[in-house]
Design a protein around this motif. Structure first.
Motif, PDB file in Angstrom:
ATOM      1  N   PHE A   1      -7.047  -5.855  26.239  1.00  0.00           N
ATOM      2  CA  PHE A   1      -7.839  -5.043  27.179  1.00  0.00           C
ATOM      3  C   PHE A   1      -9.173  -5.694  27.532  1.00  0.00           C
ATOM      4  O   PHE A   1     -10.121  -5.005  27.928  1.00  0.00           O
ATOM      5  N   ASP A   2      -9.251  -7.003  27.403  1.00  0.00           N
ATOM      6  CA  ASP A   2     -10.522  -7.689  27.640  1.00  0.00           C
ATOM      7  C   ASP A   2     -10.606  -8.153  29.092  1.00  0.00           C
ATOM      8  O   ASP A   2      -9.605  -8.546  29.699  1.00  0.00           O
ATOM      9  N   LEU A   3     -11.819  -8.114  29.641  1.00  0.00           N
ATOM     10  CA  LEU A   3     -12.076  -8.603  30.998  1.00  0.00           C
ATOM     11  C   LEU A   3     -13.273  -9.551  30.940  1.00  0.00           C
ATOM     12  O   LEU A   3     -14.432  -9.108  30.930  1.00  0.00           O
ATOM     13  N   PRO A   4     -13.044 -10.842  30.900  1.00  0.00           N
ATOM     14  CA  PRO A   4     -14.164 -11.793  30.827  1.00  0.00           C
ATOM     15  C   PRO A   4     -14.867 -11.925  32.180  1.00  0.00           C
ATOM     16  O   PRO A   4     -14.306 -11.599  33.227  1.00  0.00           O
ATOM     17  N   ARG A   5     -16.082 -12.403  32.135  1.00  0.00           N
ATOM     18  CA  ARG A   5     -16.817 -12.600  33.382  1.00  0.00           C
ATOM     19  C   ARG A   5     -16.295 -13.814  34.156  1.00  0.00           C
ATOM     20  O   ARG A   5     -16.264 -13.801  35.391  1.00  0.00           O
ATOM     21  N   LEU A   6     -15.887 -14.828  33.411  1.00  0.00           N
ATOM     22  CA  LEU A   6     -15.461 -16.084  34.032  1.00  0.00           C
ATOM     23  C   LEU A   6     -14.058 -16.427  33.564  1.00  0.00           C
ATOM     24  O   LEU A   6     -13.756 -16.362  32.374  1.00  0.00           O
ATOM     25  N   VAL A   7     -13.182 -16.812  34.505  1.00  0.00           N
ATOM     26  CA  VAL A   7     -11.836 -17.291  34.189  1.00  0.00           C
ATOM     27  C   VAL A   7     -11.647 -18.639  34.863  1.00  0.00           C
ATOM     28  O   VAL A   7     -12.179 -18.878  35.953  1.00  0.00           O
ATOM     29  N   LYS A   8     -10.885 -19.509  34.209  1.00  0.00           N
ATOM     30  CA  LYS A   8     -10.628 -20.850  34.737  1.00  0.00           C
ATOM     31  C   LYS A   8      -9.179 -20.911  35.202  1.00  0.00           C
ATOM     32  O   LYS A   8      -8.271 -20.599  34.453  1.00  0.00           O
ATOM     33  N   CYS A   9      -9.013 -21.342  36.454  1.00  0.00           N
ATOM     34  CA  CYS A   9      -7.698 -21.310  37.084  1.00  0.00           C
ATOM     35  C   CYS A   9      -7.282 -22.727  37.459  1.00  0.00           C
ATOM     36  O   CYS A   9      -8.060 -23.478  38.070  1.00  0.00           O
ATOM     37  N   GLU A  10      -6.037 -23.062  37.116  1.00  0.00           N
ATOM     38  CA  GLU A  10      -5.482 -24.377  37.463  1.00  0.00           C
ATOM     39  C   GLU A  10      -4.136 -24.242  38.175  1.00  0.00           C
ATOM     40  O   GLU A  10      -3.290 -25.112  38.096  1.00  0.00           O
ATOM     41  N   VAL A  11      -3.931 -23.127  38.840  1.00  0.00           N
ATOM     42  CA  VAL A  11      -2.665 -22.851  39.502  1.00  0.00           C
ATOM     43  C   VAL A  11      -2.669 -23.493  40.879  1.00  0.00           C
ATOM     44  O   VAL A  11      -3.690 -23.490  41.582  1.00  0.00           O
ATOM     45  N   SER A  12      -1.524 -24.062  41.275  1.00  0.00           N
ATOM     46  CA  SER A  12      -1.379 -24.634  42.615  1.00  0.00           C
ATOM     47  C   SER A  12      -1.444 -23.503  43.645  1.00  0.00           C
ATOM     48  O   SER A  12      -0.946 -22.386  43.379  1.00  0.00           O
ATOM     49  N   PRO A  13      -2.097 -23.681  44.769  1.00  0.00           N
ATOM     50  CA  PRO A  13      -2.569 -24.931  45.418  1.00  0.00           C
ATOM     51  C   PRO A  13      -4.015 -25.310  45.115  1.00  0.00           C
ATOM     52  O   PRO A  13      -4.632 -26.029  45.909  1.00  0.00           O
ATOM     53  N   CYS A  14      -4.605 -24.822  44.024  1.00  0.00           N
ATOM     54  CA  CYS A  14      -5.970 -25.206  43.681  1.00  0.00           C
ATOM     55  C   CYS A  14      -5.984 -26.709  43.353  1.00  0.00           C
ATOM     56  O   CYS A  14      -5.145 -27.196  42.581  1.00  0.00           O
ATOM     57  N   PRO A  15      -6.919 -27.487  43.900  1.00  0.00           N
ATOM     58  CA  PRO A  15      -6.912 -28.948  43.708  1.00  0.00           C
ATOM     59  C   PRO A  15      -7.198 -29.365  42.275  1.00  0.00           C
ATOM     60  O   PRO A  15      -6.702 -30.388  41.804  1.00  0.00           O
ATOM     61  N   ASN A  16      -7.978 -28.592  41.548  1.00  0.00           N
ATOM     62  CA  ASN A  16      -8.329 -28.899  40.164  1.00  0.00           C
ATOM     63  C   ASN A  16      -8.661 -27.590  39.455  1.00  0.00           C
ATOM     64  O   ASN A  16      -8.383 -26.510  39.960  1.00  0.00           O
TER      65      ASN A  16
ATOM     66  N   VAL B   1     -10.512 -24.493  38.602  1.00  0.00           N
ATOM     67  CA  VAL B   1     -11.442 -23.721  39.417  1.00  0.00           C
ATOM     68  C   VAL B   1     -12.021 -22.585  38.583  1.00  0.00           C
ATOM     69  O   VAL B   1     -11.292 -21.925  37.837  1.00  0.00           O
ATOM     70  N   ASP B   2     -13.344 -22.390  38.711  1.00  0.00           N
ATOM     71  CA  ASP B   2     -14.001 -21.265  38.044  1.00  0.00           C
ATOM     72  C   ASP B   2     -14.001 -20.062  38.980  1.00  0.00           C
ATOM     73  O   ASP B   2     -14.431 -20.155  40.134  1.00  0.00           O
ATOM     74  N   CYS B   3     -13.496 -18.926  38.449  1.00  0.00           N
ATOM     75  CA  CYS B   3     -13.449 -17.688  39.235  1.00  0.00           C
ATOM     76  C   CYS B   3     -14.199 -16.597  38.480  1.00  0.00           C
ATOM     77  O   CYS B   3     -14.134 -16.519  37.239  1.00  0.00           O
ATOM     78  N   TYR B   4     -14.871 -15.753  39.227  1.00  0.00           N
ATOM     79  CA  TYR B   4     -15.702 -14.708  38.637  1.00  0.00           C
ATOM     80  C   TYR B   4     -15.151 -13.326  39.032  1.00  0.00           C
ATOM     81  O   TYR B   4     -14.858 -13.086  40.203  1.00  0.00           O
ATOM     82  N   ILE B   5     -15.033 -12.462  38.024  1.00  0.00           N
ATOM     83  CA  ILE B   5     -14.516 -11.112  38.231  1.00  0.00           C
ATOM     84  C   ILE B   5     -15.667 -10.189  38.596  1.00  0.00           C
ATOM     85  O   ILE B   5     -16.751 -10.240  37.981  1.00  0.00           O
ATOM     86  N   GLY B   6     -15.466  -9.338  39.582  1.00  0.00           N
ATOM     87  CA  GLY B   6     -16.509  -8.404  39.997  1.00  0.00           C
ATOM     88  C   GLY B   6     -16.609  -7.209  39.049  1.00  0.00           C
ATOM     89  O   GLY B   6     -15.600  -6.638  38.644  1.00  0.00           O
ATOM     90  N   HIS B   7     -17.814  -6.835  38.697  1.00  0.00           N
ATOM     91  CA  HIS B   7     -18.118  -5.696  37.809  1.00  0.00           C
ATOM     92  C   HIS B   7     -17.314  -5.760  36.497  1.00  0.00           C
ATOM     93  O   HIS B   7     -16.617  -4.806  36.138  1.00  0.00           O
ATOM     94  N   PRO B   8     -17.366  -6.849  35.749  1.00  0.00           N
ATOM     95  CA  PRO B   8     -16.526  -6.962  34.544  1.00  0.00           C
ATOM     96  C   PRO B   8     -16.897  -5.962  33.450  1.00  0.00           C
ATOM     97  O   PRO B   8     -16.012  -5.393  32.802  1.00  0.00           O
ATOM     98  N   THR B   9     -18.205  -5.722  33.243  1.00  0.00           N
ATOM     99  CA  THR B   9     -18.622  -4.796  32.185  1.00  0.00           C
ATOM    100  C   THR B   9     -18.202  -3.370  32.510  1.00  0.00           C
ATOM    101  O   THR B   9     -17.686  -2.636  31.650  1.00  0.00           O
ATOM    102  N   GLU B  10     -18.421  -2.957  33.758  1.00  0.00           N
ATOM    103  CA  GLU B  10     -18.041  -1.610  34.173  1.00  0.00           C
ATOM    104  C   GLU B  10     -16.530  -1.404  34.055  1.00  0.00           C
ATOM    105  O   GLU B  10     -16.058  -0.366  33.570  1.00  0.00           O
ATOM    106  N   LYS B  11     -15.772  -2.403  34.467  1.00  0.00           N
ATOM    107  CA  LYS B  11     -14.313  -2.302  34.388  1.00  0.00           C
ATOM    108  C   LYS B  11     -13.845  -2.277  32.938  1.00  0.00           C
ATOM    109  O   LYS B  11     -12.884  -1.576  32.585  1.00  0.00           O
TER     110      LYS B  11
ATOM    111  N   PHE C   1     -13.468 -10.909  43.610  1.00  0.00           N
ATOM    112  CA  PHE C   1     -12.960 -12.023  42.790  1.00  0.00           C
ATOM    113  C   PHE C   1     -13.353 -13.322  43.497  1.00  0.00           C
ATOM    114  O   PHE C   1     -12.722 -13.754  44.454  1.00  0.00           O
ATOM    115  N   ASP C   2     -14.406 -13.966  42.980  1.00  0.00           N
ATOM    116  CA  ASP C   2     -15.024 -15.114  43.660  1.00  0.00           C
ATOM    117  C   ASP C   2     -14.664 -16.407  42.944  1.00  0.00           C
ATOM    118  O   ASP C   2     -14.807 -16.507  41.720  1.00  0.00           O
ATOM    119  N   CYS C   3     -14.184 -17.386  43.689  1.00  0.00           N
ATOM    120  CA  CYS C   3     -13.848 -18.701  43.128  1.00  0.00           C
ATOM    121  C   CYS C   3     -14.716 -19.766  43.794  1.00  0.00           C
ATOM    122  O   CYS C   3     -15.037 -19.667  44.991  1.00  0.00           O
TER     123      CYS C   3
END
Length: 288
Positions: free
Chosen positions: A154-169, A171-181, A51-53
Motif C-alpha cells: 500500500f505504499d506510494l513513493p514520491r519518485l518512481v523510475k521507469c525503463e519501459v519502452s518507448p522511454c529512451p532510458n 526516466v524519473d516520474c513523480y506521483i501527484g499528491h503522494p502523501t495525501e493518497k 503523473f510527471d516524467c
C-alpha cells in the motif's frame, strides 16, 4: 454511479441483519462510501495528469503510468464496494422468495402459514445469511491482497523510475499528491479490515447462537422423555406396594389397557371349600 440508489437498496438489509450486521452497514456507508464520494474520488480525479516524467518522449508518461498504476485505487475501491455489498442482496432475494410463496399459499385458500415470519433467520434463510457473510469476508480479503500485491504494501513513493519502452532510458516520474493518497489508502484499508473483523464476529455470533439453540432443544427433549418415562412407570406400578385390603377395593385389572381386559364378575370364590377370600383376576396378554 448513483450512490443514493445503492444506499436505498442496502438499507432494506437492516431489517434482516443482526447488531453486527447493522454496525457493518454503518461502517460501509460512513467510512467507505462517504469518504469515497466526498474526498477520495476528487484526490484521484487527476492522478494521470499529475503523473510527471522528466522526458518529452511521446507515450513514455502514459506507459510508465500504466506500469505503476495498472488499476487506479479509486476504481478498485468502487469495484470492491459493489462486490462486497452484493452478497447482502442474496438475503433480500431469499426473503422475497419466501414472501412470494406465502402469497401463493394464501391465494390457494390455505389458512396455515408456511412461515411464522418470512424475515426470521431460521431454516434456509439462516444458511443464506451465513453464506453471504463468508462471501463478503472472502471478497474483502481478496481485494486487500490485490491492492497489496499491485502497490507493494500500500505504499506510494514520491519518485518512481521507469525503463519501459518507448522511454529512451531510465526516466524519473513523480506521483501527484503522494502523501495525501497514502493517507487515504491506509484509511480505506483500515475500514476494510474493520469490516472483516465485524463479519468474523457476526459469523461466530450466529454459529454460537445456533449451537446454543440446538443444545437447549436437545436438553428439553431429553427432559420431556425422562418425565414421560417416569410418569409411565409410576402409573403402571402405583398399586404394586398396596396392602391386600386396598387391593380388594382397587382391582389390579384397572392397571391394564381396556382392550386387554375381559369382563369379569364382581366376586369370584375359590373352588376349595376352605378358601373364602375374594380375589380378582385379570387376563394378561400372552407372549408373542
Amino acid at each position: 454511479m448513483d450512490w443514493k440508489t445503492f444506499q436505498a437498496l442496502l438499507s432494506g438489509v437492516n431489517k434482516y441483519s443482526t447488531a453486527f450486521g447493522r454496525i457493518w452497514l454503518s461502517v460501509v456507508f460512513v467510512f467507505r462510501v462517504m469518504v469515497y464520494v466526498v474526498a477520495a474520488e476528487r484526490v484521484w480525479s487527476d492522478d494521470q495528469k499529475d503523473f510527471d516524467c522528466n522526458t518529452k518522449q511521446p507515450g513514455c508518461a502514459n506507459v510508465c503510468y500504466d506500469h505503476y498504476f495498472p488499476i487506479s485505487h479509486i476504481r478498485l475501491w468502487a469495484l470492491q464496494l459493489i462486490f462486497v455489498t452484493c452478497p447482502s442482496f442474496m438475503v433480500m432475494m431469499h426473503v422475497a422468495y419466501r414472501d412470494e410463496r406465502e402469497r401463493k399459499n394464501a391465494k390457494h385458500g390455505n389458512k396455515d402459514k408456511l412461515y411464522e415470519n418470512t424475515g426470521k433467520r431460521h431454516g434456509g434463510l439462516w444458511w443464506t445469511y451465513l453464506l453471504s457473510l463468508f462471501v463478503k469476508t472472502g471478497i474483502e480479503i481478496s481485494f486487500l491482497y490485490i491492492l497489496h500485491k499491485i502497490y507493494d504494501s500500500f505504499d506510494l513513493p514520491r519518485l518512481v523510475k521507469c525503463e519501459v519502452s518507448p522511454c529512451p532510458n531510465q526516466v524519473d516520474c513523480y506521483i501527484g499528491h503522494p502523501t495525501e493518497k497514502k493517507v487515504f489508502t491506509y484509511f480505506m484499508v483500515g475500514a476494510s479490515a474493520l469490516c472483516i473483523v465485524l463479519n468474523v464476529c457476526e459469523i461466530i455470533y450466529l454459529v454460537s447462537k445456533r449451537i446454543a439453540h440446538i443444545a437447549q432443544n436437545t436438553k428439553r427433549k431429553q427432559r420431556t422423555m425422562a418425565l414421560h418415562e417416569r410418569y409411565s412407570k409410576e402409573n403402571f406400578c402405583s398399586n404394586c406396594t398396596l396392602p391386600m385390603s386396598q387391593l380388594e377395593k382397587q382391582p389390579l385389572r384397572s392397571q391394564f389397557p381396556g382392550h386387554l381386559q375381559a369382563p369379569l364378575p364382581t366376586h369370584m370364590r375359590a373352588s376349595a371349600p376352605n378358601l373364602h377370600t375374594p380375589f380378582y383376576t385379570t387376563q394378561l396378554p400372552l407372549p408373542d
